[in-house]
Design an enzyme around this catalytic site. Structure first.
Site, mmCIF file in Angstrom:
data_model
loop_
_atom_site.group_PDB
_atom_site.id
_atom_site.type_symbol
_atom_site.label_atom_id
_atom_site.label_comp_id
_atom_site.label_asym_id
_atom_site.label_seq_id
_atom_site.Cartn_x
_atom_site.Cartn_y
_atom_site.Cartn_z
ATOM 1 N N HIS A 168 34.819 36.025 27.496
ATOM 2 C CA HIS A 168 35.555 34.774 27.299
ATOM 3 C C HIS A 168 35.063 34.016 26.060
ATOM 4 O O HIS A 168 35.865 33.644 25.191
ATOM 5 C CB HIS A 168 35.411 33.897 28.540
ATOM 6 C CG HIS A 168 36.102 34.459 29.738
ATOM 7 N ND1 HIS A 168 36.082 33.846 30.973
ATOM 8 C CD2 HIS A 168 36.840 35.586 29.909
ATOM 9 C CE1 HIS A 168 36.776 34.569 31.839
ATOM 10 N NE2 HIS A 168 37.229 35.632 31.215
ATOM 11 N N SER A 171 41.534 38.892 29.007
ATOM 12 C CA SER A 171 40.921 37.561 28.962
ATOM 13 C C SER A 171 40.319 37.232 27.609
ATOM 14 O O SER A 171 40.439 36.111 27.115
ATOM 15 C CB SER A 171 39.853 37.437 30.052
ATOM 16 O OG SER A 171 40.415 37.609 31.330
#
Length: 515
Positions: free
Chosen positions: A345, A294
């Site tokens: 993220h 991610s």
């Protein structure tokens, strides 16, 4: 006279586009209407040239209403804060009634950021209006010669072709921006991730915390001990089928676009720096055992945003709004959903943006910015690592450490389970009963029954409903200390907490009573 107006239409379009670097937004040869645009900082200057005649002022008003609708569409594409429209009519005669009112400069739809200038180039006032147009555009006034009608007719075809050639050349240049490389590394990374997922599924399961830690997931206590390689290795591990599916789909879509834009040589540092900065942010702010690509994938979002900084207009004309919408939705989803690693993220997004600024886009060089971005990457990475090391208490969530410790117990690595509990207990305040229970099991496995007994009793004192501790304590009283009455009492207590527990029934029955 139609030839003369048509000549000036194409002559103006050619001069503004080729000599002053305006680009074509819209072109309709049949209607002889063309929209040209040039950007300067946050303002887009648009020239709309229209070869048409009006008998009445109301016809101009009607055309301007259509123009306003088109301007709204154009503004979304250009994404400029300010828009200055130069609406130029080229005709033989002006309207017969009073039309000066509609030619005044004004703001469209009472929007101060959209200004409309109107120019009417008829046969009599063409020179004066043309002078005003170029003055308003801050361009040097052209020296158009007055050719004969035959020369005008011959020139029209040449001017049309020069505009088409210029427009086609710029179109190809834009296409080349999106096709610099091939997504070879994207496919290779997908293959590596899928292979690792298969290996982990085969050797304990991708949702098993112990297996993830053993194969290199981000595990903060191990990183504190010097296992920094986990920041990279965790990028190739995924937790469950849904996780690997969503991440590989995102990598396929985003990776293909970014690698085509930047080329494979630039793509590699963008991907890994995004993943590494994301992993360091996760280490600094999130205690959970973590894995997944991610951070690197958000780094690819950062690369697309940097592309938008360099090619702002092209970005919004093509992929811009889709990228922003998807990114905003993903960040919003991450915020509202539990167990999502927001540090990874957002860190990946920042890392990817800085990495893109460092390598820059093909055929673009800005050594000062690139070196500055490299320095900033180093500062951010070092800062996150330093913060994580100096806030180590944040890394010891009791439930997580107990989960990892339980994995070691299942594999008879009792010393590791005990070590995990020993390190976590001084740093945690909640759910410590879990850690005492895990450590008690570790001591039990090492046959240090007095230590195990003390830990089970401590777990019970912290959580009177910890029925597993009652069961294990009962077993020690029954099998080690031969204290049958105490063993029976503890087993019954466990059964009262969990009436369906088979182990409690078994102990009670072994002590000669009915469960």
């Amino acid at each position: 006279m139609y030839i003369e107006e048509s000549y000036y239409f194409w002559r103006l379009a050619s001069d503004i586009m080729i000599n002053h670097e305006f680009e074509v937004l819209q072109l309709d040869e049949n209607k002889e209407e063309i929209w040209l645009e040039r950007r300067d900082k946050n303002t887009s200057y648009v020239v709309r040239l229209s070869h048409q005649s009006f008998d009445w002022a109301n016809q101009i008003k009607q055309d301007q209403r259509l123009l306003e609708q088109n301007v709204n569409r154009v503004k979304k594409v250009l994404a400029s804060r300010k828009l200055v429209i130069h609406n130029v009519y080229i005709a033989q005669y002006p309207p017969v009634d009073d039309w000066e009112e509609v030619s005044k400069t004004r703001n469209l739809n009472q929007n101060k950021n959209i200004t409309l200038h109107t120019f009417y180039l008829d046969h009599m006032g063409r020179a004066e209006e043309m002078k005003k147009l170029y003055h308003t555009l801050s361009l040097p006034e052209p020296d158009f010669q007055q050719p004969s009608e035959m020369e005008m007719e011959q020139m029209i075809g040449y001017l049309q072709q020069s505009i088409k050639n210029n427009h086609e050349r710029k179109r190809k240049e834009r296409q080349e921006i999106f096709a610099f490389g091939k997504p070879i590394l994207t496919y290779l990374l997908i293959a590596i991730n899928l292979i690792m997922f298969t290996i982990i599924e085969w050797n304990g399961g991708s949702t098993d915390t112990y297996t993830l830690v053993e194969y290199g997931a981000k595990y903060n206590p191990a990183i504190i001990d010097g296992e920094w390689w986990r920041i990279v290795s965790s990028m190739f591990l995924h937790i469950g089928f849904l996780h690997i599916t969503l991440n590989m789909l995102a990598l396929y879509v985003l990776g293909s676009v970014v690698e085509r834009m930047y080329g494979s040589i630039r793509f590699l540092p963008i991907y890994f720096i995004g993943g590494i900065v994301g992993g360091l942010a996760s280490f600094a702010f999130t205690p959970n055992v973590a894995a997944g690509a991610s951070g690197a994938i958000y780094g690819l979002f950062g690369a697309l945003l940097f592309f938008g900084v360099v090619y702002r207009k092209l970005f919004f004309q093509t992929i811009g709004m889709n990228v922003i919408i998807i990114l905003v939705l993903n960040i919003g989803f991450s915020i509202v959903m539990p167990q999502v690693d927001n540090g990874a993220h957002l860190g990946g997004l920042l890392g990817g943006f800085l990495a893109s600024s460092m390598v820059h886009l093909p055929r673009n060089k800005a050594w000062g910015r690139q070196l500055g971005s490299l320095a900033l990457i180093a500062v951010v990475a070092a800062g996150l690592g330093y913060y994580g090391l100096n806030h180590s208490d944040n890394h010891y969530d009791a439930a997580i450490q107990a989960q990892v410790g339980s994995g070691y117990l299942q594999n008879d690595e009792f010393d590791k389970a005990i070590d995990i509990a020993n390190r976590a207990l001084p740093r945690t305040e909640e759910n410590n009963d879990l850690l005492y229970f895990v450590r008690g099991n570790g001591y039990y496995g090492q046959k240090e029954y007095e230590k195990a007994k003390a830990d089970y009793q401590k777990a019970i004192s912290l959580n009177a409903n910890r029925f597993e501790a009652y069961i294990n304590l009962s077993i020690i009283y029954r099998d080690v200390e031969q204290n049958q009455s105490e063993a029976l009492k503890l087993a019954k207590k466990a059964q009262s907490i969990d009436p369906g527990n088979e182990k409690a029934k078994e102990i009670i029955q072994s002590l000669g009573e009915s469960g």
